[in-house]
Scaffold this active site. Structure first.
Site, PDB file in Angstrom:
ATOM      1  N   THR A 131      -4.448   4.815   1.679  1.00 14.96           N
ATOM      2  CA  THR A 131      -3.739   4.775   2.961  1.00 14.96           C
ATOM      3  C   THR A 131      -3.334   6.172   3.428  1.00 14.96           C
ATOM      4  O   THR A 131      -3.140   7.068   2.600  1.00 14.96           O
ATOM      5  CB  THR A 131      -2.471   3.898   2.807  1.00 14.96           C
ATOM      6  N   ASP A 132      -3.150   6.316   4.729  1.00 13.37           N
ATOM      7  CA  ASP A 132      -2.648   7.597   5.260  1.00 13.37           C
ATOM      8  C   ASP A 132      -1.164   7.794   4.924  1.00 13.37           C
ATOM      9  O   ASP A 132      -0.633   8.897   5.071  1.00 13.37           O
ATOM     10  CB  ASP A 132      -2.871   7.684   6.779  1.00 13.37           C
ATOM     11  N   GLU A 133      -0.504   6.721   4.443  1.00 17.33           N
ATOM     12  CA  GLU A 133       0.943   6.831   4.196  1.00 17.33           C
ATOM     13  C   GLU A 133       1.269   7.792   3.059  1.00 17.33           C
ATOM     14  O   GLU A 133       2.397   8.249   2.923  1.00 17.33           O
ATOM     15  CB  GLU A 133       1.560   5.440   3.957  1.00 17.33           C
ATOM     16  N   TYR A 156       5.879   1.958  -1.807  1.00  8.60           N
ATOM     17  CA  TYR A 156       4.466   1.629  -1.566  1.00  8.60           C
ATOM     18  C   TYR A 156       3.626   2.895  -1.506  1.00  8.60           C
ATOM     19  O   TYR A 156       2.637   3.037  -2.245  1.00  8.60           O
ATOM     20  CB  TYR A 156       4.321   0.833  -0.256  1.00  8.60           C
ATOM     21  N   LYS A 160       0.660   4.313  -4.048  1.00  8.29           N
ATOM     22  CA  LYS A 160      -0.718   4.609  -3.617  1.00  8.29           C
ATOM     23  C   LYS A 160      -1.040   6.088  -3.888  1.00  8.29           C
ATOM     24  O   LYS A 160      -2.154   6.415  -4.303  1.00  8.29           O
ATOM     25  CB  LYS A 160      -0.904   4.289  -2.126  1.00  8.29           C
TER      26      LYS A 160
HETATM   27  P1  NAD Z   1      -3.441  -7.344   1.440  1.00  5.58           P
HETATM   28  O1  NAD Z   1      -2.042  -7.335   0.930  1.00  5.58           O
HETATM   29  O2  NAD Z   1      -3.783  -8.185   2.620  1.00  5.58           O
HETATM   30  O3  NAD Z   1      -4.439  -7.804   0.262  1.00  5.58           O
HETATM   31  C1  NAD Z   1      -4.309  -7.354  -1.034  1.00  5.58           C
HETATM   32  C2  NAD Z   1      -5.163  -8.253  -1.934  1.00  5.58           C
HETATM   33  O4  NAD Z   1      -5.021  -7.767  -3.290  1.00  5.58           O
HETATM   34  C3  NAD Z   1      -4.704  -9.715  -1.933  1.00  5.58           C
HETATM   35  O5  NAD Z   1      -5.832 -10.560  -1.800  1.00  5.58           O
HETATM   36  C4  NAD Z   1      -4.037  -9.890  -3.287  1.00  5.58           C
HETATM   37  O6  NAD Z   1      -4.159 -11.215  -3.801  1.00  5.58           O
HETATM   38  C5  NAD Z   1      -4.805  -8.900  -4.146  1.00  5.58           C
HETATM   39  N1  NAD Z   1      -4.017  -8.450  -5.304  1.00  5.58           N
HETATM   40  C6  NAD Z   1      -2.722  -8.023  -5.308  1.00  5.58           C
HETATM   41  N2  NAD Z   1      -2.334  -7.735  -6.561  1.00  5.58           N
HETATM   42  C7  NAD Z   1      -3.401  -7.954  -7.374  1.00  5.58           C
HETATM   43  C8  NAD Z   1      -3.619  -7.828  -8.757  1.00  5.58           C
HETATM   44  N3  NAD Z   1      -2.645  -7.424  -9.585  1.00  5.58           N
HETATM   45  N4  NAD Z   1      -4.842  -8.137  -9.257  1.00  5.58           N
HETATM   46  C9  NAD Z   1      -5.840  -8.553  -8.434  1.00  5.58           C
HETATM   47  N5  NAD Z   1      -5.673  -8.709  -7.103  1.00  5.58           N
HETATM   48  C10 NAD Z   1      -4.471  -8.418  -6.582  1.00  5.58           C
HETATM   49  O7  NAD Z   1      -3.795  -5.821   1.671  1.00  5.58           O
HETATM   50  P2  NAD Z   1      -4.714  -5.136   2.775  1.00  5.58           P
HETATM   51  O8  NAD Z   1      -3.895  -4.851   3.959  1.00  5.58           O
HETATM   52  O9  NAD Z   1      -5.972  -5.894   2.909  1.00  5.58           O
HETATM   53  O10 NAD Z   1      -5.004  -3.738   2.058  1.00  5.58           O
HETATM   54  C11 NAD Z   1      -6.114  -3.587   1.186  1.00  5.58           C
HETATM   55  C12 NAD Z   1      -6.147  -2.153   0.674  1.00  5.58           C
HETATM   56  O11 NAD Z   1      -6.252  -1.250   1.768  1.00  5.58           O
HETATM   57  C13 NAD Z   1      -4.882  -1.759  -0.083  1.00  5.58           C
HETATM   58  O12 NAD Z   1      -5.267  -0.963  -1.176  1.00  5.58           O
HETATM   59  C14 NAD Z   1      -4.079  -0.948   0.927  1.00  5.58           C
HETATM   60  O13 NAD Z   1      -3.281   0.004   0.279  1.00  5.58           O
HETATM   61  C15 NAD Z   1      -5.193  -0.308   1.732  1.00  5.58           C
HETATM   62  N6  NAD Z   1      -4.849   0.015   3.129  1.00  5.58           N
HETATM   63  C16 NAD Z   1      -4.313  -0.956   3.942  1.00  5.58           C
HETATM   64  C17 NAD Z   1      -4.030  -0.632   5.275  1.00  5.58           C
HETATM   65  C18 NAD Z   1      -3.477  -1.656   6.237  1.00  5.58           C
HETATM   66  O14 NAD Z   1      -3.133  -1.320   7.357  1.00  5.58           O
HETATM   67  N7  NAD Z   1      -3.383  -2.924   5.864  1.00  5.58           N
HETATM   68  C19 NAD Z   1      -4.286   0.654   5.759  1.00  5.58           C
HETATM   69  C20 NAD Z   1      -4.843   1.595   4.887  1.00  5.58           C
HETATM   70  C21 NAD Z   1      -5.122   1.259   3.580  1.00  5.58           C
HETATM   71  P1  TYD Z   2       3.883  -2.479   9.244  1.00  2.00           P
HETATM   72  O1  TYD Z   2       2.958  -3.427   9.927  1.00  2.00           O
HETATM   73  O2  TYD Z   2       4.805  -2.993   8.191  1.00  2.00           O
HETATM   74  O3  TYD Z   2       2.986  -1.277   8.701  1.00  2.00           O
HETATM   75  P2  TYD Z   2       3.451   0.146   8.028  1.00  2.00           P
HETATM   76  O4  TYD Z   2       4.870   0.103   7.687  1.00  2.00           O
HETATM   77  O5  TYD Z   2       2.577   0.179   6.812  1.00  2.00           O
HETATM   78  O6  TYD Z   2       3.109   1.185   9.046  1.00  2.00           O
HETATM   79  O7  TYD Z   2       4.790  -1.789  10.356  1.00  2.00           O
HETATM   80  C1  TYD Z   2       4.245  -1.082  11.436  1.00  2.00           C
HETATM   81  C2  TYD Z   2       5.391  -0.451  12.201  1.00  2.00           C
HETATM   82  O8  TYD Z   2       6.181  -1.484  12.780  1.00  2.00           O
HETATM   83  C3  TYD Z   2       6.330   0.344  11.317  1.00  2.00           C
HETATM   84  O9  TYD Z   2       6.801   1.490  12.043  1.00  2.00           O
HETATM   85  C4  TYD Z   2       7.482  -0.604  11.055  1.00  2.00           C
HETATM   86  C5  TYD Z   2       7.544  -1.429  12.323  1.00  2.00           C
HETATM   87  N1  TYD Z   2       7.991  -2.828  12.147  1.00  2.00           N
HETATM   88  C6  TYD Z   2       9.035  -3.331  12.942  1.00  2.00           C
HETATM   89  O10 TYD Z   2       9.589  -2.631  13.805  1.00  2.00           O
HETATM   90  N2  TYD Z   2       9.424  -4.624  12.744  1.00  2.00           N
HETATM   91  C7  TYD Z   2       8.840  -5.428  11.818  1.00  2.00           C
HETATM   92  O11 TYD Z   2       9.252  -6.616  11.659  1.00  2.00           O
HETATM   93  C8  TYD Z   2       7.761  -4.910  11.017  1.00  2.00           C
HETATM   94  C9  TYD Z   2       7.097  -5.761   9.974  1.00  2.00           C
HETATM   95  C10 TYD Z   2       7.375  -3.595  11.232  1.00  2.00           C
END
Ligand code: NAD
Ligand code: TYD
Length: 350
Positions: A131-133, A156, A160
């Site tokens: 992630t970019d975070e 989180y 990461k």
């Molecule tokens: P998500 O939470 O929707 O899915 C995570 C999946 O991992 C789930 O299916 C869960 O069951 C599985 N999982 C969790 N713990 C586990 C374990 N111990 N063993 C096996 N499986 C397990 O997450 P997402 O949003 O799809 O993100 C996927 C990846 O991409 C993550 O690594 C996240 O850090 C990265 N990422 C997400 C975003 C975003 O905006 N969602 C952005 C950048 C990077």
């Molecule tokens: P989120 O979807 O949790 O992603 P991330 O924290 O990984 O960027 O949140 C996106 C943005 O929205 C973040 O600045 C937090 C804000 N946010 C709210 O204001 N209210 C909410 O209920 C949630 C879940 C997020």
């Protein structure tokens, strides 16, 4: 034939990656390893579950012995690692779960890859999706590049960042052929409704309050999930070992502006006067350690590997809202937790 392990394939991004790989590469065997936490949902993969090149494995990446056995059994050529605990608010409540899955789980996968591949890395690849975070927070100006120093602020992003460091260390120390990508906020179908966009779509539909953290001034750079899946495909197949790529939509939105756009789109589709649901906006206490702004410079990926986002945000939001409105059952199911009870019964009885 290649054996590819995708971890976290029942989650939001993982399910789009699994679908893309199963359909696009019939000569790969795709193994989806997922623990099926609250965020993992096999409903996301109904359309491909019977394909001959797809296998689901329920399992936990924190269990090192199980992971090693799995690698020896299936002789994976490549790993695309997405399994993670992914929600910042949950990490504030329970950091240890994030350490276990995101750090320990990643190291288990690295160890198993190293043990299986020994020193013969020909045609092998360990791809870590991050992630970019990890880069922390920007002020009003500037962008994250691949050279931006790590500065995570939430449990989180710290977990990461830790996993990214381990992945690079296994490359530098053991020569493991790793690649890493760091992506901005994703949105689209199948995202668990705890993240901003699906949570707010669901709440607008149900006339529930929309909890805006702080003043809604935080900025995120949003990318359509299928564009991320395509970037993962391009990077997995073309990136030189040891490289990192930033992935982003060049699409910054202040939360409050995004929320107002979302309200307009959802209201219109529900037959309400656009903007009516703004009355649901409720400013609440800010998230602890809330990063002000994320913005990605993805020019390296665009120049070196020719990837670019395909959708304009307004188009992506329309498609996303349509998906959630047309899949109310999916939403009701994941918010009620019924699907988890079903999995518990199904897998614990085996
Ligand atoms: P998500 O939470 O929707 O899915 C995570 C999946 O991992 C789930 O299916 C869960 O069951 C599985 N999982 C969790 N713990 C586990 C374990 N111990 N063993 C096996 N499986 C397990 O997450 P997402 O949003 O799809 O993100 C996927 C990846 O991409 C993550 O690594 C996240 O850090 C990265 N990422 C997400 C975003 C975003 O905006 N969602 C952005 C950048 C990077
Ligand atoms: P989120 O979807 O949790 O992603 P991330 O924290 O990984 O960027 O949140 C996106 C943005 O929205 C973040 O600045 C937090 C804000 N946010 C709210 O204001 N209210 C909410 O209920 C949630 C879940 C997020």
């Amino acid at each position: 034939m290649k054996n590819i392990l995708i971890t976290g394939g029942a989650g939001f991004i993982g399910s789009h990656v699994v679908r893309l790989f199963v359909n696009k590469y019939p000569d790969y065997r795709i193994y989806n390893l997922d623990k099926l936490t609250y965020a993992g949902n096999l409903e996301n993969l109904k359309d491909i579950e019977d394909k001959p090149n797809y296998t689901f494995i329920k399992g936990d990446i924190t269990d090192g012995d199980f992971i090693l056995k799995l690698f020896k059994e299936h002789l994976f050529d490549g790993v695309i690692h997405l399994a993670a605990e992914s929600h910042v608010d949950r990490s504030i409540e329970n950091p240890m779960e994030f350490v276990m899955t995101n750090v320990v789980g990643t190291v288990n996968l690295l160890n198993a890859s190293k043990a299986l591949w020994k020193d013969n890395y020909d045609g092998k690849r360990f791809y870590h999706v991050s992630t970019d975070e990890v880069y922390g927070s920007l002020g009003k100006e500037g962008y994250f590049t691949e050279k931006t120093p790590y500065d995570p602020h939430s449990p989180y992003s710290a977990s990461k960042a830790g996993s990214d460091h381990f992945v690079r260390a296994y490359h530098d120390t053991y020569g493991l052929p790793v690649v890493i990508s760091n992506c901005s906020n994703n949105y689209g179908p199948n995202q668990f409704p705890e993240k901003l966009i699906p949570l707010f779509i669901n709440n607008i539909c149900n006339n529930k309050p929309l909890p805006v953290y702080g003043k809604g001034e935080n900025v995120r750079d949003w990318l359509y999930v299928i564009d991320h899946a395509n970037a993962i495909d391009v990077i997995f197949h073309n990136a030189p070992a040891g490289e990192t790529y930033n992935v982003g939509g060049n699409n910054e939105w202040k939360n409050i502006d995004l929320i107002k756009l979302l309200i307009k789109v959802v209201d219109k589709k529900l037959g309400r006067k656009p903007g009516t649901s703004e009355r649901l906006i409720t400013f609440v206490k800010d998230r602890a350690g809330h990063d002000l702004r994320y913005a990605i410079d993805s020019s390296k990926l665009q120049k070196e590997l020719g990837w670019k986002p395909s959708l304009r945000f307004e188009e992506g939001i329309e498609k996303t809202v349509d998906w959630y409105l047309n899949n109310r059952e999916w939403l009701d199911n994941v918010t009620s937790g019924d699907y988890q009870k079903y999995y518990e019964k199904m897998y614990n009885n085996r």
